[in-house]
Design a protein around this motif. Structure first.
Motif, PDB file in Angstrom:
ATOM      1  N   UNK A 137      29.206  73.517  64.061  1.00 44.62           N
ATOM      2  CA  UNK A 137      29.771  75.174  63.703  1.00 44.62           C
ATOM      3  C   UNK A 137      31.365  74.798  63.645  1.00 44.62           C
ATOM      4  N   UNK A 138      31.915  74.441  64.291  1.00 45.92           N
ATOM      5  CA  UNK A 138      33.492  74.119  64.885  1.00 45.92           C
ATOM      6  C   UNK A 138      33.907  73.039  63.716  1.00 45.92           C
ATOM      7  N   UNK A 139      33.285  72.761  63.494  1.00 51.44           N
ATOM      8  CA  UNK A 139      33.532  71.505  62.796  1.00 51.44           C
ATOM      9  C   UNK A 139      34.118  69.636  62.980  1.00 51.44           C
ATOM     10  N   UNK A 140      33.387  70.202  64.269  1.00 54.16           N
ATOM     11  CA  UNK A 140      34.129  68.557  64.677  1.00 54.16           C
ATOM     12  C   UNK A 140      33.432  67.024  64.081  1.00 54.16           C
ATOM     13  N   UNK A 141      32.259  67.539  63.461  1.00 53.81           N
ATOM     14  CA  UNK A 141      31.455  66.622  62.565  1.00 53.81           C
ATOM     15  C   UNK A 141      31.918  66.420  60.685  1.00 53.81           C
ATOM     16  N   UNK A 270      25.796  69.105  55.967  1.00 54.06           N
ATOM     17  CA  UNK A 270      27.558  68.371  55.817  1.00 54.06           C
ATOM     18  C   UNK A 270      28.276  69.608  55.826  1.00 54.06           C
ATOM     19  N   UNK A 271      29.423  69.158  56.730  1.00 52.91           N
ATOM     20  CA  UNK A 271      30.482  69.623  57.060  1.00 52.91           C
ATOM     21  C   UNK A 271      31.306  70.579  55.367  1.00 52.91           C
ATOM     22  N   UNK A 272      31.713  71.627  54.995  1.00 51.61           N
ATOM     23  CA  UNK A 272      31.495  71.907  53.703  1.00 51.61           C
ATOM     24  C   UNK A 272      33.359  71.530  53.431  1.00 51.61           C
ATOM     25  N   UNK A 273      34.319  71.641  54.420  1.00 51.75           N
ATOM     26  CA  UNK A 273      34.920  70.888  53.725  1.00 51.75           C
ATOM     27  C   UNK A 273      35.352  69.788  53.415  1.00 51.75           C
ATOM     28  N   UNK A 274      34.700  68.809  53.896  1.00 51.25           N
ATOM     29  CA  UNK A 274      34.514  67.504  53.869  1.00 51.25           C
ATOM     30  C   UNK A 274      33.815  67.208  52.279  1.00 51.25           C
ATOM     31  N   UNK A 275      33.041  68.055  51.879  1.00 46.69           N
ATOM     32  CA  UNK A 275      32.042  68.365  50.878  1.00 46.69           C
ATOM     33  C   UNK A 275      32.396  67.050  49.446  1.00 46.69           C
TER      34      UNK A 275
END
Length: 308
Positions: A137-141, A270-275
């Motif tokens: 949730x914090x975007x670490x992955x 998947x992290x949305x910013x890395x989609x």
């Protein structure tokens, strides 16, 4: 001015005439003339001198020719780099995996990435589901393997479906192959902490059926829980993937929980910013294939979802 006009202008100059350029570019001669005339009108200067022998560039045209070739070359290089990044993605991809799933998935996944995606460096972080959920949730992955109930999968990719078992010490008196949920109250349990998704999956079903559990130990370490069962200090409720090695070696035993069966989905988030990242996308597509191969090869005691 647009890229097509620059391509046509360079094509006419290099061909030496509109007629030859039209054949080379497979464009009507009238269209070429129109685009070059629009360039000249846009710049407010003559770019080409037209005569019976063909065309020649003016001083302004010569300047544009030099710049246009550079621009078109950069576009070509950019297209090649982007195309290659999709065909042969590279870079670092970070994935979080729960300790239980990691015991069956980590090794084969690392090997598959090494073999099929050699330019990608896979960074794998293993942990209990509570912290993994928070870190994701914090975007670490970039990616994370998580656990969900069937009702809370959402848009995530389902990798597998698992059933929970009562895990008992090896020296216990004989058990049946299964045990009703209502009978679990008789066993002192070592289970993950309350914020753990595994714990919540079991607790929700138990509460819905009016049952109780004798939770003696709350431990956020899978290896510690397994050791406690092996040493006869407690029982636990886990999926076969978490204790596959110990069960195969006779260090613990598993008894299927029934009435009802408790299941969970193993999902890929998947992290949305890395989609749209080529590297993340490549690993994201590979993971379901690895999971399916493990299940079908009997290396993961789970079922394959309807679609992978």
């Amino acid at each position: 001015m647009d890229i097509r006009q620059l391509r046509y202008f360079v094509g006419v100059v290099e061909a030496g005439s509109f007629t030859k350029a039209a054949a080379t570019l497979n464009v009507a001669q009238s269209a070429l003339s129109l685009h070059v005339r629009q360039l000249e009108e846009g710049f407010g200067t003559q770019l080409l001198v037209r005569d019976r022998t063909g065309v020649s560039v003016t001083a302004s045209g010569d300047k544009l020719l030099e710049r246009a070739r550079i621009i078109l070359k950069e576009i070509q290089l950019t297209e090649a780099e982007l195309t290659n990044s999709v065909a042969a993605p590279s870079g670092e991809v970070t994935i979080g995996i729960p300790s239980g799933a990691a015991r069956v998935l980590s090794g084969p996944l690392l090997e598959a990435v090494r073999s099929e995606l050699p330019r990608i460096s896979l960074k794998m972080i293993e942990g209990m589901t509570g912290p993994l959920e928070e870190w994701m949730a914090a975007g670490r992955f970039n990616l994370a393997v998580l656990y969900r109930t069937a009702e809370s999968v959402g848009q995530m990719t389902v990798l597998a479906r698992e059933e929970f078992f009562l895990v008992v010490p090896p020296g216990e008196p004989p058990f049946e192959d299964s045990i009703p949920l209502a009978d679990l109250h008789a066993f002192p349990l070592a289970v993950p902490m309350r914020n753990n998704n595994v714990r919540r999956s079991v607790a929700d079903v138990v509460a819905q059926h009016g049952c109780v559990l004798d939770v003696r130990f709350e431990v956020d370490s899978l290896s510690t829980i397994i050791n406690m069962v092996m040493e006869g200090k407690a029982y636990s409720i886990l999926t076969p993937s978490a204790i596959q090695k110990e069960a195969s070696q006779g260090q613990v035993r598993t008894v299927k929980i029934i009435d009802p069966v408790i299941t969970r989905s193993v999902v890929l988030a998947v992290n949305p910013k890395d989609d749209r990242s080529p590297a993340v996308s490549a690993v994201r597509k590979l993971i379901p294939k690895v999971a399916k191969a493990l299940i079908e090869g009997k290396h993961w005691s789970a079922t394959v979802p309807d679609r992978v």
